[in-house]
Design a protein around this motif. Structure first.
Motif, short mmCIF file in Angstrom:
data_model
loop_
_atom_site.label_atom_id
_atom_site.label_comp_id
_atom_site.label_asym_id
_atom_site.label_seq_id
_atom_site.Cartn_x
_atom_site.Cartn_y
_atom_site.Cartn_z
N ASP A 106 0.94 -1.21 -0.22
CA ASP A 106 -0.06 -0.25 -0.27
C ASP A 106 0.81 1.87 0.18
N ALA A 107 1.92 1.29 0.41
CA ALA A 107 2.95 2.25 0.82
C ALA A 107 3.58 2.62 -1.17
N LEU A 108 3.25 2.21 -2.05
CA LEU A 108 4.31 2.16 -2.74
C LEU A 108 2.97 3.00 -3.90
N PRO A 109 3.94 3.46 -5.05
CA PRO A 109 3.49 4.61 -5.79
C PRO A 109 2.40 3.69 -6.99
N ALA A 110 1.42 4.14 -7.68
CA ALA A 110 0.11 3.12 -8.31
C ALA A 110 1.51 2.93 -9.13
N PRO A 111 1.44 2.11 -10.24
CA PRO A 111 0.07 1.35 -10.21
C PRO A 111 0.30 -0.06 -9.66
N ASP A 112 1.79 0.08 -8.28
CA ASP A 112 2.33 -0.95 -7.70
C ASP A 112 1.14 -0.97 -6.55
N ALA A 113 1.03 -0.03 -6.10
CA ALA A 113 -0.04 -0.18 -4.40
C ALA A 113 -0.88 -1.14 -4.61
N GLY A 114 -1.49 -1.72 -3.07
CA GLY A 114 -2.33 -2.52 -3.04
C GLY A 114 -1.94 -3.80 -3.71
N GLN A 115 -1.30 -4.20 -4.01
CA GLN A 115 -1.02 -5.11 -5.77
C GLN A 115 -0.43 -6.54 -4.92
N PRO A 116 -0.58 -7.57 -4.66
CA PRO A 116 -0.39 -8.89 -3.61
C PRO A 116 1.14 -9.17 -4.25
N VAL A 117 1.57 -10.16 -2.30
CA VAL A 117 2.94 -10.06 -2.93
C VAL A 117 2.67 -11.48 -3.44
N ARG A 135 10.98 -3.00 -1.44
CA ARG A 135 10.55 -1.45 -2.60
C ARG A 135 9.48 -1.50 -1.19
N ALA A 136 8.84 -2.08 -1.63
CA ALA A 136 7.96 -1.64 0.08
C ALA A 136 8.01 -1.36 1.33
N ALA A 137 9.63 -2.28 1.87
CA ALA A 137 9.52 -1.25 3.14
C ALA A 137 10.71 -0.32 3.45
N ARG A 138 10.91 -0.71 1.93
CA ARG A 138 11.54 1.42 1.44
C ARG A 138 10.27 2.06 1.39
#
Length: 146
Positions: A106-117, A135-138
């Motif tokens: 969720d903290a990633l910018p679009a389009p990656d925000a909310g995608q499943p790992v 990337r998400a942890a950063r």
């Protein structure tokens, strides 16, 4: 800040997220858990440990545990790896509890925000899952420390 990361078995994605968040948020208390109980007490899956070690993350001391309703009181934020994990965690939420449950991405910018790992236990793509988790942890570290 106390953060819990959650995946299915707590042997691939969530322990990796725990280690990555610890690396980027050293002042925070980070733990991980699984929604299932199949691997309780076991270390992270060896291929995941090898992939993480190649990026400087040591998972060897971690042991799987199952998420509990008490975790909602222990943690300020719960990060899940996919929608199934979110659903299973939310089913444990004690009445009246307001601890945020969000996707790891969720903290990633679009389009990656909310995608499943994607679960590398099933896909075999340990490096891909690890790269997304890092990337998400950063991104979470930047959001939580700004």
């Amino acid at each position: 800040m106390q953060i819990l990361t959650v995946c299915l078995g707590n042997i691939c994605r969530s322990p990796t997220a725990e280690a990555a968040l610890r690396a980027h948020l050293p002042e925070a208390v980070i733990d991980s858990a699984g929604t299932g109980d199949w691997h309780v007490g076991r270390p992270p899956y060896p291929p995941m440990q090898r992939a993480a070690a190649a990026r400087g993350l040591d998972l060897s001391a971690l042991r799987a545990r199952q998420v509990t309703p008490a975790d909602f009181d222990r943690f300020d934020l719960i990060l899940t790896m996919d929608a199934d994990n979110t659903r299973d965690v939310e089913a444990l939420r004690p009445p009246g509890n307001t601890t945020p449950v969000q996707a790891m991405t969720d903290a990633l910018p679009a389009p990656d925000a909310g995608q499943p790992v994607p679960d590398p236990y099933f896909t075999g793509d340990y490096d891909g899952a690890l790269a997304l988790i890092d990337r998400a942890a950063r991104a979470w570290a930047a959001r939580l420390t700004s």
